[in-house]
Design an enzyme around this catalytic site. Structure first.
Site, mmCIF file in Angstrom:
data_model
loop_
_atom_site.group_PDB
_atom_site.id
_atom_site.type_symbol
_atom_site.label_atom_id
_atom_site.label_comp_id
_atom_site.label_asym_id
_atom_site.label_seq_id
_atom_site.Cartn_x
_atom_site.Cartn_y
_atom_site.Cartn_z
ATOM 1 N N GLN A 282 0.758 -1.260 -0.052
ATOM 2 C CA GLN A 282 0.131 0.125 0.232
ATOM 3 C C GLN A 282 0.799 1.310 0.037
ATOM 4 O OE1 GLN A 282 -2.949 -1.648 3.410
ATOM 5 N NE2 GLN A 282 -4.351 -0.434 2.126
ATOM 6 N N ARG B 243 3.563 -0.068 12.787
ATOM 7 C CA ARG B 243 3.177 -1.633 12.546
ATOM 8 C C ARG B 243 3.545 -1.293 10.880
ATOM 9 N NH1 ARG B 243 -2.146 -3.963 11.030
ATOM 10 N NH2 ARG B 243 -1.512 -6.197 10.336
ATOM 11 N N ASN C 248 -8.032 -6.274 14.363
ATOM 12 C CA ASN C 248 -8.515 -5.101 13.368
ATOM 13 C C ASN C 248 -10.050 -4.955 13.774
ATOM 14 O OD1 ASN C 248 -5.924 -5.131 12.779
ATOM 15 N ND2 ASN C 248 -6.044 -5.694 10.432
ATOM 16 N N GLU D 235 -5.520 -2.378 13.897
ATOM 17 C CA GLU D 235 -6.010 -1.389 12.854
ATOM 18 C C GLU D 235 -7.210 -1.008 13.434
ATOM 19 O OE1 GLU D 235 -6.188 -2.591 8.874
ATOM 20 O OE2 GLU D 235 -4.281 -3.666 9.038
ATOM 21 N N TRP E 187 -4.961 3.098 11.726
ATOM 22 C CA TRP E 187 -5.076 2.927 10.487
ATOM 23 C C TRP E 187 -5.309 4.157 9.601
ATOM 24 C CZ3 TRP E 187 -2.482 -0.607 7.503
ATOM 25 C CH2 TRP E 187 -2.674 -0.435 6.278
ATOM 26 N N GLU F 294 -5.473 1.744 -1.450
ATOM 27 C CA GLU F 294 -6.657 0.911 -0.740
ATOM 28 C C GLU F 294 -6.962 -0.034 -1.701
ATOM 29 O OE1 GLU F 294 -7.551 0.536 2.277
ATOM 30 O OE2 GLU F 294 -9.185 -0.710 1.971
ATOM 31 N N TRP F 295 -6.074 -0.992 -1.817
ATOM 32 C CA TRP F 295 -6.527 -2.376 -2.352
ATOM 33 C C TRP F 295 -7.395 -1.932 -3.944
ATOM 34 C CZ3 TRP F 295 -2.840 -5.040 -0.731
ATOM 35 C CH2 TRP F 295 -2.428 -4.684 0.442
HETATM 36 C C1 FCB Z 1 -7.865 -3.718 6.166
HETATM 37 C C2 FCB Z 1 -6.676 -3.846 5.706
HETATM 38 C C3 FCB Z 1 -5.851 -2.590 5.573
HETATM 39 C C4 FCB Z 1 -6.775 -1.586 5.014
HETATM 40 C C5 FCB Z 1 -7.728 -1.386 5.977
HETATM 41 C C6 FCB Z 1 -8.712 -0.012 5.545
HETATM 42 O O1 FCB Z 1 -8.751 -4.722 6.018
HETATM 43 O O2 FCB Z 1 -5.688 -4.698 6.552
HETATM 44 O O3 FCB Z 1 -4.755 -2.898 4.586
HETATM 45 O O4 FCB Z 1 -7.116 -1.732 3.724
HETATM 46 O O5 FCB Z 1 -8.706 -2.588 6.110
#
Ligand code: FCB
Length: 477
Positions: free
Chosen positions: A35, A92, A309, A382, A428, A435-436
């Site tokens: 990322q 992290r 998370n 996160e 986070w 963002e993927w």
């Molecule tokens: C989580 C991921 C992180 C980011 C957040 C928004 O699922 O671990 O990489 O994309 O969401």
């Protein structure tokens, strides 16, 4: 640049009492290699499934890729300087597997390892505890070509890779997380296919989930042998799952989705068994023939910490023909065997991801992990939110993100008061990033990144978080 102590820029926060966290509470921020790093083909890095996926037309918004991202690979020193100004106690980050072992097996790429040696040394020199995640979704492409996570051998390869990183960094890194969010790797990567590698097969998703956890267990054993004093853990993404009503169909829908989202991972990792109801729910999808004797003992190898998370809550209801919303993690194919369950929106405020804001859900989640699963120290690894940010006169006043953090930190504090051994919190994210599947269209950072110039601007939330860290808590509002 500095982070002056100052109150939040707007009146977005309600009147609140001050809260102090326990001494030594680990205040951090998180990122992940693909990322932020960029430098996708430099110094011997090989392709990962995210390189292949993001370069495949139609897979990411606007065709965005992580080729350059935040260019962190070349900006390591100035980025760590920003962390130091923020006063972070811990950072992290994840190691890019294809950067340090491009083929997914075989010898290490020393040039790739050197980047992480420099990062860790720089963090330590600034008094920032490195928190290393081994796998944040970037499987080397050659391993995907050999079958990916649905193939059992990938678990063994992961343990070898863990050993190689431990050999290089084990003398300097205390906290090790094996996997980040195996649910996403398995069910978004191999179930719905909205994440890399973009395959869509329920049985493969279930096998991927098992082999991810097996890889985790093997890696824990390897790390334990290599570094007996390291603190080892795993990070799971958890959601409270509520039925939309007391109707038996809704209650059963919640049980099923809770099984797939939470208990699929928590039970094997922390209790050494798959839940019986989950196995029954998945009977049409798989006979679990991929589970071999001894796997669950390996998967439940003792840990030192558990990472959680947390972003939102799921509210679900019994199927009504034709009403399944087809979007993101609500895509039916993320939920093998329960594709017809409906995800209900409640009309409460949402983030730019359309995720409902639900701070009490964090308290509930932390309590559940502690009360139902483990006495181990917990860390929120996160938590954060995407909002549309605007730069005005060189500043970004992200009051909504700041309020989100505030509410979730209050929930975290409540969890501690309720007896949960919560030892730290990672926002986070440190900075806006890739963002993927959403590419650069969603901003989660406390630091704004202009992707053309790579200029960083700490947002109001960063200044506020710096003050939270300085006080070890929240000021009265
Ligand atoms: C989580 C991921 C992180 C980011 C957040 C928004 O699922 O671990 O990489 O994309 O969401």
């Amino acid at each position: 640049m500095s982070y002056p102590a100052r109150p939040p820029a707007s009146g977005a926060l309600a009147e609140r009492p001050p809260l102090t966290f326990p001494p030594g509470f680990l205040w951090g921020a998180a990122t992940a290699a693909y990322q932020i790093e960029g430098a996708a083909t430099e110094d011997g890095r090989g392709p990962s499934i995210w390189d292949t996926f993001s370069h495949t037309p139609g897979r990411t918004v606007n065709g965005h890729t992580g080729d350059v991202a935040c260019d962190h690979y070349h900006r390591l020193d100035s980025d760590v300087a920003l962390m130091a100004e923020l006063g972070l106690k811990s950072y992290r980050f994840s190691v890019s597997w294809p950067r340090v072992q491009p083929g997914g097996s075989g010898p290490a790429n020393e040039a790739g390892l050197d980047f992480y040696r420099r990062l860790v040394d720089n963090l330590l020199a600034n008094g920032i505890e490195p928190w290393l995640t081994l796998y944040h979704w970037d499987l080397p492409q050659p391993l995907e070509d050999a079958g990916g996570w649905p193939a059992r051998d990938t678990a063994a390869r992961f343990a070898d890779y863990a050993t190689l990183v431990a050999d290089a960094l084990g003398d300097r890194v205390r906290y090790w997380t094996t996997l980040n969010e195996p649910w996403c790797s398995a069910f978004l990567g191999y179930g719905s296919g909205v994440h890399a590698p973009g395959r869509s097969d329920g049985a493969e998703a279930v096998r991927a989930g098992h082999h991810l956890m097996l890889g985790h267990g093997l890696a824990v054993q390897a790390l334990r042998a290599a570094r007996p004093t390291a603190e080892l853990g795993v990070t799971v993404n958890l959601y409270p799952v509520d039925p939309a009503s007391d109707a038996p169909g809704d209650v059963d829908a919640a049980r099923r989705i809770d099984g797939l989202a939470n208990r699929f991972f928590l039970d094997p990792l922390l209790k050494g068994a798959y839940p019986e109801d989950l196995v029954a729910d998945l009977a049409e999808v798989t006979d679990f023939g991929h589970v071999q004797d001894g796997d669950l003992a390996t998967i439940s190898s003792p840990l030192d910490v558990v990472g959680v998370n947390y972003y939102s809550r799921h509210v679900v209801a019994a199927p009504i023909e034709g009403q399944q919303p087809e979007k993101y993690w609500r895509a039916p194919s993320c939920w093998p065997g329960s594709e017809d369950v409906r995800f209900v929106t409640r009309g409460v405020p949402v983030t730019d991801m359309d995720w409902e804001i639900d701070a009490p859900g964090l308290l509930e989640t932390l309590r559940r992990v502690h009360e139902e699963y483990t006495d181990l120290p917990l860390y929120v690894t996160e938590n954060g939110s995407a909002f549309v940010d605007t730069v005005v006169d060189g500043e970004v006043d992200d009051v909504d993100r700041l309020a989100y953090f505030d509410a979730h930190l209050r929930a975290s504090h409540e969890a501690i008061e309720a007896g949960v051994p919560l030892r730290g919190y990672f926002a986070w994210s440190l900075m806006d990033n890739f963002e993927w599947a959403w590419g650069y269209t969603k901003r989660f950072g406390m630091i704004h990144v202009d992707y053309d110039s790579q200029v960083r601007i700490p947002k109001s939330s960063a200044r506020w978080y710096a003050e939270v860290i300085r006080r070890n808590g929240l000021a009265a509002q």
